[in-house]
Enzyme design. Structure first.
Site, PDB file in Angstrom:
ATOM      1  N   CYS A 142       0.845  -1.195   0.000  1.00 44.84           N
ATOM      2  CA  CYS A 142       0.000   0.000   0.000  1.00 44.84           C
ATOM      3  C   CYS A 142       0.882   1.248   0.000  1.00 44.84           C
ATOM      4  O   CYS A 142       1.749   1.409   0.873  1.00 44.84           O
ATOM      5  CB  CYS A 142      -0.897  -0.022   1.236  1.00 44.84           C
ATOM      6  SG  CYS A 142      -1.745   1.533   1.574  1.00 44.84           S
ATOM      7  N   GLU A 143       0.679   2.127  -0.962  1.00 50.10           N
ATOM      8  CA  GLU A 143       1.523   3.318  -1.047  1.00 50.10           C
ATOM      9  C   GLU A 143       1.187   4.365   0.014  1.00 50.10           C
ATOM     10  O   GLU A 143       1.939   5.309   0.218  1.00 50.10           O
ATOM     11  CB  GLU A 143       1.437   3.944  -2.429  1.00 50.10           C
ATOM     12  CG  GLU A 143       0.112   4.586  -2.766  1.00 50.10           C
ATOM     13  CD  GLU A 143       0.136   5.235  -4.145  1.00 50.10           C
ATOM     14  OE1 GLU A 143      -0.592   6.236  -4.306  1.00 50.10           O
ATOM     15  OE2 GLU A 143       0.833   4.753  -5.043  1.00 50.10           O
ATOM     16  N   HIS A 144       0.057   4.189   0.699  1.00 46.60           N
ATOM     17  CA  HIS A 144      -0.331   5.154   1.727  1.00 46.60           C
ATOM     18  C   HIS A 144       0.265   4.826   3.095  1.00 46.60           C
ATOM     19  O   HIS A 144       0.523   5.727   3.890  1.00 46.60           O
ATOM     20  CB  HIS A 144      -1.856   5.214   1.851  1.00 46.60           C
ATOM     21  CG  HIS A 144      -2.525   5.660   0.593  1.00 46.60           C
ATOM     22  ND1 HIS A 144      -3.761   5.173   0.190  1.00 46.60           N
ATOM     23  CD2 HIS A 144      -2.135   6.515  -0.372  1.00 46.60           C
ATOM     24  CE1 HIS A 144      -4.093   5.737  -0.961  1.00 46.60           C
ATOM     25  NE2 HIS A 144      -3.126   6.550  -1.315  1.00 46.60           N
ATOM     26  N   HIS A 145       0.460   3.515   3.379  1.00 43.77           N
ATOM     27  CA  HIS A 145       0.936   3.121   4.702  1.00 43.77           C
ATOM     28  C   HIS A 145       2.161   2.204   4.661  1.00 43.77           C
ATOM     29  O   HIS A 145       2.694   1.846   5.710  1.00 43.77           O
ATOM     30  CB  HIS A 145      -0.181   2.404   5.476  1.00 43.77           C
ATOM     31  CG  HIS A 145      -1.438   3.194   5.587  1.00 43.77           C
ATOM     32  ND1 HIS A 145      -2.518   3.007   4.752  1.00 43.77           N
ATOM     33  CD2 HIS A 145      -1.786   4.203   6.435  1.00 43.77           C
ATOM     34  CE1 HIS A 145      -3.482   3.849   5.072  1.00 43.77           C
ATOM     35  NE2 HIS A 145      -3.071   4.589   6.079  1.00 43.77           N
ATOM     36  N   GLN A 183      -5.079  -0.359  -5.071  1.00 43.13           N
ATOM     37  CA  GLN A 183      -5.670  -1.479  -5.806  1.00 43.13           C
ATOM     38  C   GLN A 183      -6.352  -1.035  -7.088  1.00 43.13           C
ATOM     39  O   GLN A 183      -6.320  -1.731  -8.107  1.00 43.13           O
ATOM     40  CB  GLN A 183      -6.658  -2.222  -4.894  1.00 43.13           C
ATOM     41  CG  GLN A 183      -7.255  -3.474  -5.544  1.00 43.13           C
ATOM     42  CD  GLN A 183      -8.097  -4.266  -4.580  1.00 43.13           C
ATOM     43  OE1 GLN A 183      -7.837  -4.268  -3.369  1.00 43.13           O
ATOM     44  NE2 GLN A 183      -9.112  -4.949  -5.079  1.00 43.13           N
ATOM     45  N   HIS A 211      -6.323  -5.688   2.594  1.00 45.04           N
ATOM     46  CA  HIS A 211      -5.399  -4.588   2.860  1.00 45.04           C
ATOM     47  C   HIS A 211      -5.057  -4.575   4.348  1.00 45.04           C
ATOM     48  O   HIS A 211      -5.942  -4.402   5.186  1.00 45.04           O
ATOM     49  CB  HIS A 211      -6.034  -3.250   2.470  1.00 45.04           C
ATOM     50  CG  HIS A 211      -6.279  -3.106   0.996  1.00 45.04           C
ATOM     51  ND1 HIS A 211      -5.675  -2.119   0.243  1.00 45.04           N
ATOM     52  CD2 HIS A 211      -7.047  -3.823   0.131  1.00 45.04           C
ATOM     53  CE1 HIS A 211      -6.060  -2.233  -1.016  1.00 45.04           C
ATOM     54  NE2 HIS A 211      -6.892  -3.261  -1.103  1.00 45.04           N
ATOM     55  N   CYS A 213      -3.685  -2.360   5.963  1.00 44.57           N
ATOM     56  CA  CYS A 213      -3.961  -1.065   6.586  1.00 44.57           C
ATOM     57  C   CYS A 213      -5.388  -1.021   7.135  1.00 44.57           C
ATOM     58  O   CYS A 213      -5.693  -0.207   8.011  1.00 44.57           O
ATOM     59  CB  CYS A 213      -3.728   0.074   5.597  1.00 44.57           C
ATOM     60  SG  CYS A 213      -4.594  -0.107   4.024  1.00 44.57           S
TER      61      CYS A 213
END
Length: 251
Positions: A142-145, A183, A211, A213
């Site tokens: 995940c590029e956010h977390h 995704q 996910h 996250c």
């Protein structure tokens, strides 16, 4: 006072004007399909261009890995200290280097080009029935977390005189999933790559993923799954073709 003339934008600047989160709008050609559902001359399907052209993708070399490894490891050392840990204690002495090499592996998709995978695996074949490969294992980040995403990918396409070696569909998934991702973008990238490589009558991609996250933090819903799909060409415009694909991947 004379106002300075505005510099005209070149083509690249015009394209970046529509950028969203670093990605650009584009249109993917689909043979025999026309917007509005009518078959006819080759037309285009609007897509969110979540990638550069499959022939011109950004890559990271093995030399880049060697050069960046010390700085990545140093960053992990800083993270350990920031978490209140002692990077010098026995259990953590080699952790920054292990974590750095692991992260490079998790994102090894940046080192590969789709064209290198597909160049010798596209075959002329008079086959016009649906081709499906389902339950392809997928692992991403995940590029956010920067925590894992994992699940399964189902791919179907309707050939237009050209077919792709079946294992190469899994390789496409591997290349795009081994990058920092969301995704929705991953799903579109896979479909667009197949479209640009084969120019099929249509492509369908469905991704089912968990996910971490969502599982480990935030709402902490252990059994939640996210399902995304991209349908291009006849898969988007013909309900019977789309339903056949969805039925077959569920069977």
């Amino acid at each position: 006072m004379e106002r300075p003339k505005q510099k005209p934008m070149n083509q690249n600047e015009k394209e970046t004007d529509g950028a969203i989160n670093g990605h650009f709008d584009s249109r993917v050609k689909m043979p025999g399909w026309k917007a509005g559902g009518a078959a006819g001359d080759p037309s285009t399907v609007p897509t969110s261009s979540v990638m550069e052209s499959w022939r011109e993708e950004r890559t990271r070399s093995l030399e880049d890995n060697e050069m960046s490894l010390p700085s990545i490891a140093a960053a992990y050392t800083t993270i350990l200290r920031g978490l209140g840990e002692d990077p010098q204690r026995q259990g953590l002495l080699k952790t920054p280097w292990r974590a750095a090499t692991a992260m490079q592996f998790f994102t090894k998709g940046y080192q590969e080009k789709i064209i290198d995978v597909l160049n010798d695996a596209i075959f002329d074949e008079d086959h016009d029935e649906m081709v499906i490969v389902k339950d392809i294992d997928m692992f991403s980040m995940c590029e956010h977390h920067l925590v894992p995403i994992f699940g399964r990918v189902h791919i179907g396409y309707l050939p237009n005189k050209r077919v792709l070696g079946l294992s190469k569909l899994a390789r496409i998934v591997e290349i795009y999933s081994r990058r920092l991702q969301v995704q929705e973008r991953l799903t579109k990238q896979i479909a667009v790559a197949i479209t640009e490589a084969l120019q099929p009558a249509g492509v369908g991609v469905v991704v089912e993923a968990t996910h971490m996250c969502m599982v480990m933090r935030g709402v902490q819903k252990m059994n939640s799954k996210t399902v995304t799909s991209t349908m291009l060409g006849v898969f988007r415009e013909d309900p019977k073709t789309r339903d056949e694909f969805l039925t077959l991947i569920r069977s």
